[in-house]
Design a protein around this motif. Structure first.
Motif, short mmCIF file in Angstrom:
data_model
loop_
_atom_site.label_atom_id
_atom_site.label_comp_id
_atom_site.label_asym_id
_atom_site.label_seq_id
_atom_site.Cartn_x
_atom_site.Cartn_y
_atom_site.Cartn_z
N SER B 50 80.24 37.33 115.84
CA SER B 50 80.88 36.02 115.92
C SER B 50 80.58 35.21 114.66
CB SER B 50 80.43 35.27 117.17
OG SER B 50 79.04 35.05 117.11
N ALA B 51 79.42 35.43 114.05
CA ALA B 51 79.12 34.73 112.80
C ALA B 51 80.11 35.10 111.71
CB ALA B 51 77.71 35.04 112.35
N TYR B 52 80.47 36.39 111.65
CA TYR B 52 81.48 36.81 110.67
C TYR B 52 82.82 36.18 110.94
CZ TYR B 52 78.77 40.14 108.00
OH TYR B 52 77.86 40.71 107.15
N ARG B 53 83.16 36.10 112.22
CA ARG B 53 84.46 35.49 112.55
C ARG B 53 84.47 34.03 112.15
NH1 ARG B 53 84.10 38.69 117.28
NH2 ARG B 53 83.41 36.92 118.52
N ILE B 54 83.36 33.34 112.43
CA ILE B 54 83.28 31.94 112.05
C ILE B 54 83.37 31.79 110.54
CG2 ILE B 54 81.77 29.91 112.00
CD1 ILE B 54 80.79 30.65 114.72
N THR B 55 82.70 32.70 109.84
CA THR B 55 82.76 32.65 108.37
C THR B 55 84.20 32.78 107.89
OG1 THR B 55 80.58 33.64 108.24
CG2 THR B 55 81.92 33.70 106.26
N MET B 56 84.95 33.66 108.51
CA MET B 56 86.35 33.83 108.11
C MET B 56 87.12 32.54 108.36
SD MET B 56 88.93 35.18 106.82
CE MET B 56 88.39 36.79 106.33
N TRP B 57 86.83 31.85 109.45
CA TRP B 57 87.51 30.59 109.71
C TRP B 57 87.14 29.54 108.67
CZ3 TRP B 57 91.79 30.31 112.01
CH2 TRP B 57 92.08 31.12 113.11
N ILE B 63 91.43 27.58 102.45
CA ILE B 63 92.77 28.03 102.06
C ILE B 63 93.83 27.15 102.70
CG2 ILE B 63 94.41 29.93 102.23
CD1 ILE B 63 92.06 31.84 102.01
N LEU B 64 93.64 26.82 103.96
CA LEU B 64 94.64 26.00 104.65
C LEU B 64 94.70 24.59 104.05
CD1 LEU B 64 94.08 27.16 108.34
CD2 LEU B 64 96.04 27.64 106.87
N MET B 65 93.55 24.06 103.61
CA MET B 65 93.56 22.74 102.96
C MET B 65 94.44 22.77 101.73
SD MET B 65 92.17 20.24 104.34
CE MET B 65 91.98 18.95 103.15
N MET B 66 94.35 23.84 100.95
CA MET B 66 95.17 23.92 99.76
C MET B 66 96.65 23.96 100.13
SD MET B 66 95.15 26.33 96.43
CE MET B 66 96.16 27.63 97.07
N PHE B 67 97.01 24.78 101.13
CA PHE B 67 98.41 24.82 101.53
C PHE B 67 98.86 23.49 102.10
CE2 PHE B 67 100.10 28.83 100.50
CZ PHE B 67 99.09 29.77 100.58
#
Lengths: 280, 227, 610
Positions: B50-57, B63-67
């Motif tokens: 779950s830590a990896y998943r959170i890291t991906m978020w 990335i979403l902020m830039m878009f």
């Protein structure tokens, strides 16, 4: 050491307060209708600023003086006080937000309302590194302008369309002449980059943005000649992008603006020589 | 002062709350235990799934902020007077369908993996990869359609955005494709028993991919419907 | 059976020089690398500011050295305006990005966050290494802008650190300093964005997932809270700058019109009539300002928050009592971070944006003063009832509080839209942001350096030199920046290379000289700090594991910390981070690792009623 630090903190605080209170270097005397309200808001704000600054620095110095480790025993073990937190948060919030809300009335007066009817209109076209003021002339109609017609070398700085009949009586000069005690509307444009119109005694500033026509208004309340400076970095001669604002008695102003281009420049120069800059 | 002491303030016992925790789920999303420590002798040295998943978020937040910023630029400039409407090139309809399908295939791949069907997962992941490449080709063909209409990158903001949005999104998708290649290589090497590392990779890559899919659909709708 | 995956596996310490000190995966080495980068950058920035002060105070003077080094920018030794403006631009850019956004977060944060939460390294050591080297490349590129500036008369681009369009978007046609140097400026910042984002990712993941047994969020030192919030701010604001920067670069290089409207007439050329000036249409200059300041405002909180965290930490340690209002301090950090995203318009009150939005931005801006004030009250509360030990670190931490108040309080003026009318783009703004960013933030870094130097290098910095450094610098910065406020009231504009053109500025001349003299003295004093740093590495008094008798995890491990921070034995945390002066405890401090149930002390987040 703590005492020295406390004293030093108090000294710099005192010196700072004196610098302000002495008003040796301060706003120039105001010449606009909105200035009294603005200056009043400024005074209230600077009072709050001064009190907060002094209280915090004196308090800091006091703690540093009183609680040095020369006293034996341990410090007071406390993690804080919820009640104090609530009290000082609420008080600060009330003061700050009250200040902010109070300050909006001057802004609203200037910016949220259009210029009153009958305001004297001038088109201001800024460029690297000069100011151009376009007057509508006797017919009160601005001649058509078009960027495609701009030709600096031919001195057509604003792109005035000579074939437009209402352009016949228009004048374009490098200085601003406005009537006293009458609302003035400036239509601000820029040819190349962002500039900013600023006359310090007017307590008024506005950027000129290429691609936009920005309308602002104010009323000058004192006759005279005032320096006009650019207040947004526009290139290497930004510091030299200077002109003057002439505030003229109504009749002098009417006579000036009735003149066509050829005589306008000369008369403007006479008036610039006639009026002196304020002595501060 | 000794009466203030209670044993819960010292060694945190397994399963009990160690003092007053924050009261919201701990870092592993496992409930308000206050310190995320799962008990036992080994302290938290490793990152869990779950830590990896959170890291991906977290990565996606940036990335979403830039878009989001670029989308606001689009919306604001669309309010300008010189904005010309542009017909959506047909290729972009096709590419949208392709990328949607690729999300479906990747999701299928992820589920197969969870059920232990590595071979199936491998083929579905490969399908996703191919669809991803197809998507990029469609985007480039869409550019060609725009050029044929006389719409280039420079000259006016509206056409600039068609190229720019597809380009920036495409670059991020290439990143996704590289990740898919990596996942494929892991799936190929995976033998029973399946390593957790591969499963986590699949989860994380699919979060990224689905989000990039959603971003494209957002950009597509923005370009098509907003002026 | 599935094993949980290691991100931070226990790897053997590196052996080769390159793996140990150059391309190191160790967060401690990376932290020091960031600090060294900042030390170099601040030297460049300070020299630039010195040159600026010389020009402002004695314009038209022949400086022979300048004439030799920069024949284009200072022909006959006399600085020309474009040289001055490029100094302004580079000084601001280098200081804000490569000093204030590196040392506090990437430097001290990288070094101490993992240790303070009981982790062996950051979550992604490789990405951590990449974040430093990418930032380093960004620094090389910005320095290159000095030499490849496209104009022999500048030391880089002209635009201020804010690079407003369309001046920054038009290219060479808009004047000197708008050529290659501006391209490099944008590219350097874009590179910096990427490096920062990688760093932010590491900080967030590490803090959320790798805290040791017993280290709940509310037992973390305030430094950790500050670094975490700063990382979140960076994560959400840098992408916006990156996007904007790319659009600006495209406007410059690819003929797009994001920020350039149609119908412009620049340097005698109409848009679209000349290959030097292609046709543009439909762009909006204000849009650049929105993008820049949406990033720019969180950026200034990125610059100050770690200093706030360090100040809280150091004040408690040398006051020998817990931080006053720990929980309130955490909430204040959040509030500052969150509100920081909603106030960017206060940089743009007169930009031509909607005056209605100015009302909203103004009220929100003054609200952000509330959590800042709360923090100040709590710092003073931390000193109340204390037993203060006046080490150099403590002096700088107290100095931080004083300067933060002085600098922050003028925000009450600048944040009101109507009051901004006379003072926008004047020296009041300079006084304000230099005091908060350029001084308070730096004092936070000084405090952190004197405080943690013994832990990092096993020796104390020289106390006497540290104190001299403090006294002169403290007085010096007040002398430099308080006068700037009244200069702004008179009307001294920003970014003027000379003040000789206007009558209304003549009365300020004595102040201008005074400020420059103070600046020269203060800048010279910083060399005492540099000397102290270097000298102490070799000759400083040796320090043990916990020389300051502090409580947090970094002081529970060896000095300097071993490669895996804790020599294999990860500590367990039993109490809050600032348990000083606990009644009934044997010493006046109880470490977080103190397991003995008989030693009193709390978790640090209950309020004690008095």
């Amino acid at each position: 050491m703590g005492r020295v630090l406390a004293v030093l903190i108090w000294i710099v605080t005192l010196a700072s307060v004196i610098l302000f209170v002495s008003k040796k270097w301060w706003f120039p005397p105001a010449i606009s209708a909105h200035a009294p309200a603005l200056d009043r808001q400024f005074l209230i704000t600077i009072l709050v600023v001064g009190v907060a600054f002094t209280a915090a620095e004196v308090g800091l110095g006091w703690m540093v003086w009183k609680y040095r480790d020369t006293v034996s025993g341990r410090a007071t073990y406390t993690h804080g006080s919820n009640r104090l937190e609530v009290v000082w948060t609420v008080v600060t919030a009330v003061v700050f937000i009250a200040l902010a809300v109070m300050g909006q009335s001057v802004w609203a007066q200037l910016r949220l309302h259009d210029a009153p009817a009958g305001a004297f209109q001038v088109e201001v076209v800024a460029q690297q590194f000069q100011w151009n003021f376009h007057y509508a002339g006797k017919d009160n109609v601005f001649g058509r302008t078009d960027p495609a017609l701009i030709d600096d070398s031919a001195l057509n700085f604003v792109g005035l369309d000579e074939s437009d009949p209402s352009a016949k009586d228009d004048a374009v000069t490098a200085a601003l002449a406005i009537p006293v005690n009458r609302p003035v509307e400036l239509r601000l444009r820029s040819k190349d980059v962002i500039h900013s119109f600023w006359v310090p005694p007017l307590r008024f500033k506005q950027d000129l943005v290429p691609g936009m026509e920005i309308k602002v208004h104010f009323t000058a309340t004192q006759v005279g000649k005032y320096e006009l400076a650019c207040a947004e970095l526009c290139g290497q001669l930004h510091f030299k992008m200077k002109s003057y604002m002439l505030v003229l008695p109504e009749d002098e102003h009417r006579a000036l603006t009735a003149l066509p281009q050829a005589q306008f420049q000369a008369r403007m120069q006479e008036l610039l020589n006639k009026y002196q800059l304020p002595q501060y | 002062m000794a009466t203030r002491l209670t044993s819960t303030k010292t060694v945190p016992k397994k399963g009990t709350r160690a003092g007053k925790g924050p009261g919201f789920p701990g870092p592993n999303g496992k409930g308000p235990k206050g310190n995320g420590w799962k008990g036992g002798d080994e302290p938290q040295r490793r990152l869990s799934a779950s830590a990896y998943r959170i890291t991906m978020w977290v990565v996606l937040a940036a990335i979403l902020m830039m878009f989001a910023a670029l989308s606001s630029v689009y919306i604001i400039l669309a309010g300008g007077e010189q904005w010309q409407p542009i017909k959506m090139p047909r290729m972009f309809f096709l590419s949208s369908a392709v990328i949607l399908t690729s999300s479906l295939s990747l999701e299928h791949a992820k589920r197969s993996l969870k059920l232990g069907r590595q071979r199936s997962s491998y083929y579905w992941t490969g399908t996703t990869l191919l669809l991803g490449v197809m998507f990029l080709i469609c985007q480039l063909l869409g550019w060609r359609e725009l050029r044929a209409q006389g719409l280039y990158f420079s000259g006016q903001p509206h056409s600039s955005f068609f190229y720019f949005f597809t380009g920036v999104h495409g670059i991020h998708l290439v990143g996704g494709i590289v990740a898919l290649v990596y996942l494929l290589s892991r799936l190929r090497r995976a033998l029973a028993p399946l390593s957790a590392k591969t499963e986590i990779t699949a989860q994380v890559v699919s979060i990224y991919w689905h989000t990039m899919d959603a971003v494209w659909l957002w950009l597509f709708l923005l370009l098509m419907l907003w002026k | 059976m599935s094993e949980t995956h290691d991100a931070v596996h226990r790897h053997e310490p590196p052996k080769s020089f390159i793996r140990k000190y150059i391309f190191s995966l160790d967060h401690k080495v990376i932290g020091i690398q960031y600090i060294l980068l900042a030390l170099a950058a601040v030297l460049v920035g300070m020299i630039m500011s010195l040159l600026m002060r010389l020009n402002l105070s004695w314009p038209g003077t022949n400086w022979p050295i300048l004439g030799t080094l920069f024949p284009g920018g200072a022909p006959n030794g006399v600085m020309n305006p474009e040289f001055y403006l490029s100094l302004v631009t580079m000084h601001g850019t280098i200081m804000v990005f490569f000093v204030l956004t590196t040392a506090p977060q990437g430097g001290f944060g990288n070094y101490f966050l993992p240790i303070q939460i009981g982790a062996e390294d950051m979550a992604f050591p490789f990405l951590n290494m990449m974040s430093f080297w990418i930032t380093f490349v960004g620094f090389i590129v910005i320095l290159a802008a000095i030499f490849f500036s496209g104009a022999p008369s500048t030391v880089g681009p002209i635009g201020g650190w804010t690079g407003y369009a369309p001046l920054s978007a038009l290219g060479q046609i808009a004047g000197p300093g708008q050529g290659m140097g501006m391209n490099l400026w944008i590219i350097s910042i874009a590179i910096f964005c990427v490096g920062s984002l990688l760093g932010a990712l590491n900080f967030i993941t590490t803090l959320l997932n790798m805290r040791t047994r017993g280290m709940s969020l509310m037992r973390m030192p305030l430094t950790c809270w500050a670094w975490f919030t700063t990382a979140v701010l960076a994560l959400l604001s840098f992408p916006v700058l990156l996007g904007g920067g790319i659009l600006l670069l495209l406007d410059r290089l690819a003929g797009t019109s994001f920020f350039i409207p149609g119908g412009l007439y620049v340097s005698g050329v109409l848009s679209g009539t000349n290959p030097n000036f292609p046709l543009h249409t439909g762009g909006s200059p204000i849009l650049w300002q929105h993008l820049f300041w949406f990033f720019g405002h969180p950026e200034v909180y990125i610059a100050i928050l770690p200093g706030m965290g360090a100040t809280s930490h150091i004040l408690a340690t040398f006051a020998r009592k817990p931080v006053f209002g720990y929980r309130a301090m955490v909430f204040a950090i959040f509030a500052i971070g969150l509100l920081g995203f909603f106030v960017w318009g206060h940089h743009m009150f007169i930009s031509g944006m909607s005056p209605y939005s100015a009302v909203a931005f103004s009220i929100l801006t003054l609200s952000i003063g509330v959590p800042s004030a709360v923090k100040t009250f709590n710092w003073i509360g931390t000193l109340w009832g204390a037993r203060i030990r006046f080490t150099s670190a403590m002096l700088f931490a107290i100095g931080f509080v004083s300067l933060f108040v002085a600098g922050g309080i003028s925000g009450l003026i600048l944040g009101q839209s109507s009051l901004d009318l006379p003072v926008h783009d004047t020296y009041i703004v300079l006084g304000h942001f230099h005091l908060v960013m350029g001084v308070a933030s730096i004092f936070g870094m000084f405090a952190a350096t004197y405080f943690w130097f013994p832990k990092m290098l096993g020796r104390f910095m020289n106390e006497r030199l540290g104190q001299i450094h403090f006294w002169i610098t403290f007085l010096g910065v007040y002398a430099i920046f308080i006068p700037m406020h009244v200069m702004g009231l008179v009307g001294m504009p920003r970014r003027y290379s000379q003040f000789t053109e206007y009558e209304f500025l003549k009365s300020l001349h004595p102040l201008v000289i005074f400020v420059s003299v103070a600046a020269i003295i203060t800048i010279a004093t910083q060399f005492i700090f540099y000397f102290n740093l270097i000298w102490s590495i070799f000759k400083g008094k040796k320090a043990g594991d916990n020389p300051w008798e502090a409580t947090t995890l970094e002081w529970s491990t060896a000095t300097p910390p071993p490669h895996d921070n804790f020599a294999g034995i990860i500590p367990t945390v039993y109490r809050g981070p600032y348990e000083f002066a606990v009644p009934g405890a044997p010493n006046d401090f109880v470490m977080q690792t103190e397991a003995d149930a008989e030693v009193p002390g709390g978790n640090g987040h209950e309020a004690h009623k008095h």
